[in-house]
Design a protein around this motif. Structure first.
Motif, PDB file in Angstrom:
ATOM      1  N   MET A  59      -9.471   4.348  -6.810  1.00 15.96           N
ATOM      2  CA  MET A  59      -8.643   3.158  -6.689  1.00 15.96           C
ATOM      3  C   MET A  59      -9.040   2.198  -7.811  1.00 15.96           C
ATOM      4  N   ILE A  60      -8.061   1.487  -8.368  1.00 11.60           N
ATOM      5  CA  ILE A  60      -8.322   0.457  -9.371  1.00 11.60           C
ATOM      6  C   ILE A  60      -8.035  -0.893  -8.723  1.00 11.60           C
ATOM      7  N   VAL A  61      -8.988  -1.819  -8.823  1.00  9.01           N
ATOM      8  CA  VAL A  61      -8.833  -3.141  -8.214  1.00  9.01           C
ATOM      9  C   VAL A  61      -8.874  -4.192  -9.315  1.00  9.01           C
ATOM     10  N   GLY A  65      -2.891  -5.969 -19.771  1.00  5.99           N
ATOM     11  CA  GLY A  65      -2.856  -4.566 -20.166  1.00  5.99           C
ATOM     12  C   GLY A  65      -3.565  -3.659 -19.182  1.00  5.99           C
ATOM     13  N   GLY A  66      -4.574  -4.192 -18.488  1.00  2.41           N
ATOM     14  CA  GLY A  66      -5.297  -3.376 -17.524  1.00  2.41           C
ATOM     15  C   GLY A  66      -4.421  -2.904 -16.385  1.00  2.41           C
ATOM     16  N   LEU A  67      -3.465  -3.729 -15.970  1.00  3.57           N
ATOM     17  CA  LEU A  67      -2.565  -3.357 -14.878  1.00  3.57           C
ATOM     18  C   LEU A  67      -1.690  -2.179 -15.283  1.00  3.57           C
ATOM     19  N   VAL A  68      -1.094  -2.261 -16.461  1.00  5.26           N
ATOM     20  CA  VAL A  68      -0.232  -1.174 -16.930  1.00  5.26           C
ATOM     21  C   VAL A  68      -1.058   0.088 -17.184  1.00  5.26           C
ATOM     22  N   ALA A  69      -2.281  -0.074 -17.713  1.00  7.16           N
ATOM     23  CA  ALA A  69      -3.134   1.088 -17.960  1.00  7.16           C
ATOM     24  C   ALA A  69      -3.475   1.802 -16.659  1.00  7.16           C
ATOM     25  N   ALA A  70      -3.748   1.037 -15.599  1.00  2.28           N
ATOM     26  CA  ALA A  70      -4.077   1.646 -14.308  1.00  2.28           C
ATOM     27  C   ALA A  70      -2.884   2.384 -13.727  1.00  2.28           C
ATOM     28  N   ARG A 100      -2.935   5.803 -10.587  1.00  2.00           N
ATOM     29  CA  ARG A 100      -3.947   5.446  -9.610  1.00  2.00           C
ATOM     30  C   ARG A 100      -3.382   4.491  -8.557  1.00  2.00           C
ATOM     31  N   ALA A 101      -4.011   4.488  -7.378  1.00  2.00           N
ATOM     32  CA  ALA A 101      -3.733   3.462  -6.382  1.00  2.00           C
ATOM     33  C   ALA A 101      -4.296   2.146  -6.915  1.00  2.00           C
ATOM     34  N   VAL A 102      -3.482   1.097  -6.914  1.00  2.03           N
ATOM     35  CA  VAL A 102      -3.877  -0.176  -7.508  1.00  2.03           C
ATOM     36  C   VAL A 102      -3.779  -1.291  -6.478  1.00  2.03           C
ATOM     37  N   VAL A 103      -4.852  -2.082  -6.387  1.00  2.00           N
ATOM     38  CA  VAL A 103      -4.854  -3.309  -5.599  1.00  2.00           C
ATOM     39  C   VAL A 103      -4.977  -4.463  -6.578  1.00  2.00           C
ATOM     40  N   THR A 104      -4.068  -5.424  -6.479  1.00  2.00           N
ATOM     41  CA  THR A 104      -4.105  -6.568  -7.386  1.00  2.00           C
ATOM     42  C   THR A 104      -3.637  -7.804  -6.630  1.00  2.00           C
ATOM     43  N   THR A 105      -3.481  -8.906  -7.352  1.00  4.44           N
ATOM     44  CA  THR A 105      -3.169 -10.181  -6.697  1.00  4.44           C
ATOM     45  C   THR A 105      -1.711 -10.566  -6.869  1.00  4.44           C
ATOM     46  N   THR A 106      -1.251 -11.420  -5.986  1.00  3.81           N
ATOM     47  CA  THR A 106       0.159 -11.805  -5.910  1.00  3.81           C
ATOM     48  C   THR A 106       0.645 -12.365  -7.242  1.00  3.81           C
ATOM     49  N   PRO A 107       1.670 -11.771  -7.831  1.00  2.36           N
ATOM     50  CA  PRO A 107       2.198 -12.316  -9.091  1.00  2.36           C
ATOM     51  C   PRO A 107       2.961 -13.615  -8.845  1.00  2.36           C
ATOM     52  N   LYS A 108       2.979 -14.458  -9.854  1.00  7.56           N
ATOM     53  CA  LYS A 108       3.721 -15.713  -9.728  1.00  7.56           C
ATOM     54  C   LYS A 108       5.221 -15.471  -9.769  1.00  7.56           C
ATOM     55  N   THR A 109       5.634 -14.442 -10.452  1.00  5.45           N
ATOM     56  CA  THR A 109       7.039 -14.044 -10.519  1.00  5.45           C
ATOM     57  C   THR A 109       7.096 -12.526 -10.366  1.00  5.45           C
ATOM     58  N   PRO A 110       8.260 -11.976 -10.000  1.00  4.40           N
ATOM     59  CA  PRO A 110       8.349 -10.527  -9.771  1.00  4.40           C
ATOM     60  C   PRO A 110       7.926  -9.717 -10.996  1.00  4.40           C
ATOM     61  N   LEU A 111       7.295  -8.593 -10.735  1.00  4.86           N
ATOM     62  CA  LEU A 111       6.886  -7.672 -11.791  1.00  4.86           C
ATOM     63  C   LEU A 111       7.983  -6.636 -11.977  1.00  4.86           C
ATOM     64  N   VAL A 112       8.725  -6.753 -13.067  1.00  4.71           N
ATOM     65  CA  VAL A 112       9.822  -5.832 -13.332  1.00  4.71           C
ATOM     66  C   VAL A 112       9.269  -4.421 -13.484  1.00  4.71           C
ATOM     67  N   LEU A 119      -2.458   8.464  -1.407  1.00  7.61           N
ATOM     68  CA  LEU A 119      -1.598   9.425  -2.090  1.00  7.61           C
ATOM     69  C   LEU A 119      -0.215   8.837  -2.345  1.00  7.61           C
ATOM     70  N   GLN A 120       0.299   8.088  -1.379  1.00  7.77           N
ATOM     71  CA  GLN A 120       1.617   7.456  -1.551  1.00  7.77           C
ATOM     72  C   GLN A 120       1.601   6.467  -2.714  1.00  7.77           C
ATOM     73  N   LEU A 121       0.506   5.696  -2.827  1.00  6.36           N
ATOM     74  CA  LEU A 121       0.391   4.743  -3.930  1.00  6.36           C
ATOM     75  C   LEU A 121       0.281   5.459  -5.275  1.00  6.36           C
TER      76      LEU A 121
END
Length: 399
Positions: A294-296, A308-313, A318-330, A364-366
């Motif tokens: 998992m990438i956090v 760039g780390g988000l797109v690289a993950a 990989r399953a990714v856990v991150t924080t609420t974006p201020k605007t939608p992530l296209v 696995l779903q992530l």
């Protein structure tokens, strides 16, 4: 605007494939993500049939870039503008594509911001594109005040094609009257090709117990305080900190932690379960990311496509856990392709991480969702959209 006889003679056939001169104040061997981006974009555009040449600083080398360096300049200045115009005339480029960032062109930033007006004054018949890697107001001179925001807006409004990756940047430029297209920024980290055996070897290299859940964090120290608190409550988990910034002691380098983070690491007693990779080549970064369960990425300011780390993950599936974006992530179906938690909330982060760690089906779903989402961020997709906009904008009439 009436064209001069010389400019009229430079009018391009509508049947020509697009040709573009990319201008960037950062290029290998200089270190920096925008220079790497320029190399990868140029190569991908060539694969799409676009003719690409470069105007970059002196000392630049091809470094894997298949586009020729048409010209260089010693330091960005007002004298670069006529040099740039001569280069456009020599290459017969239909487009000039400026790579913008608030920290680039530092020797004479105003010359970069007035580039469109200069080329219009010269009656150059081609088109001007600008990619805004951010919309941060540049440092110009003391007491520049509102001029700092104005030059960014003016650059976007005078471009024939303005591009931004982040939804917030797109909204800001549109609010200032610019017509902006959103195209994501791809990762300079390739997709790992290692199999399960190689992943096991990577884990062994860093002394990660075979029965531990491996959490990866990539890029900078952003959010590490929150992540340390969560990992402290996950006894069968090892944290792998991947990569570092260029200089030892540079703020943000994840293997050169600030004193407060080092004190926290000691106080929590998790030092034995934290590993650093230090600097790695891009392919090795990809392999390390792929070896993680998992990438956090708990960015305090929220997830963004500028990270760039988000797109690289995501690229590694990989399953990714991150924080609420201020605007939608296209390109992302948040909640499906990403697990989202509030920034700076260690209990919420712990709950989310355990959700992924203790539920193999969810993990696995992530991973499957990430593999699907990454198609929006391939360099082929990014270059194809650039080529489409070059063609569409060239055939559109100017206001």
């Amino acid at each position: 605007m009436t064209q001069s006889p010389r400019a009229a003679s430079m009018t391009f056939s509508s049947h020509d494939k697009p040709s573009v001169l990319i201008v960037c104040d950062q290029f290998p061997p200089m270190k920096g993500g925008i220079g790497d981006y320029t190399v990868l974009l140029a190569n991908a555009l060539i694969d799409q049939g676009v003719e690409v040449s470069l105007l970059v600083p002196e000392g630049s080398s091809h470094a894997g870039c298949r586009a020729p360096i048409a010209a260089t300049y010693p330091a960005w200045s007002w004298s670069t503008l006529p040099h740039l115009h001569r280069t456009l005339m020599a290459t017969r480029a239909q487009w000039i594509h400026l790579q913008h960032n608030g920290g680039l062109y530092a020797n004479c930033r105003l010359a970069a911001y007035f580039l469109p007006m200069y080329l219009h004054w010269k009656r150059w018949p081609g088109r001007i594109a600008v990619t805004f890697h951010d919309v941060n107001p540049p440092r110009l001179f003391p007491k520049a005040g509102p001029l700092r925001d104005w030059v960014v807006s003016n650059l976007a409004k005078h471009a024939d094609l303005a591009i931004a990756a982040d939804t917030t940047d797109v909204a800001r430029l549109r609010a200032r009257g610019a017509v902006v297209h959103q195209i994501p920024i791809g990762s300079n980290i390739p997709i790992s090709r290692v199999g399960s055996e190689s992943s096991q070897a990577i884990r062994a290299r860093y002394g990660i117990p075979a029965d531990h859940f491996l959490v990866g964090h990539f890029g900078t120290s952003l959010g590490l305080d929150t992540l340390f608190e969560a990992v402290a409550n996950m006894s069968d988990t090892t944290l792998l900190l991947i990569g570092k910034t260029e200089a030892v002691g540079t703020p943000g380098a994840i293997d050169q932690l600030p004193p407060a983070l080092r004190s926290q690491l000691t106080a929590l007693g998790i030092g034995p379960r934290v590993r650093w990779t230090s600097h790695l080549a891009a392919e090795a970064v990809a392999d390390a990311l792929a070896a993680c369960d998992m990438i956090v990425l708990p960015y305090p300011g929220g997830a963004s496509l500028r990270h760039g780390g988000l797109v690289a993950a995501i690229n590694q599936g990989r399953a990714v856990v991150t924080t609420t974006p201020k605007t939608p992530l296209v390109g992302f179906d948040t909640g499906n392709s990403l697990v989202i938690v509030p920034p700076c909330d260690a209990p919420a982060l712990l709950t989310a991480m355990n959700e992924v760690r203790l539920d193999p089906a969810r993990n696995l779903q992530l991973e499957h969702a990430a593999t699907t989402a990454r198609e929006s961020f391939t360099w082929e997709t990014i270059a194809r959209e650039h080529a489409r906009l070059y063609t569409a904008s060239r055939h559109a009439s100017r206001s």
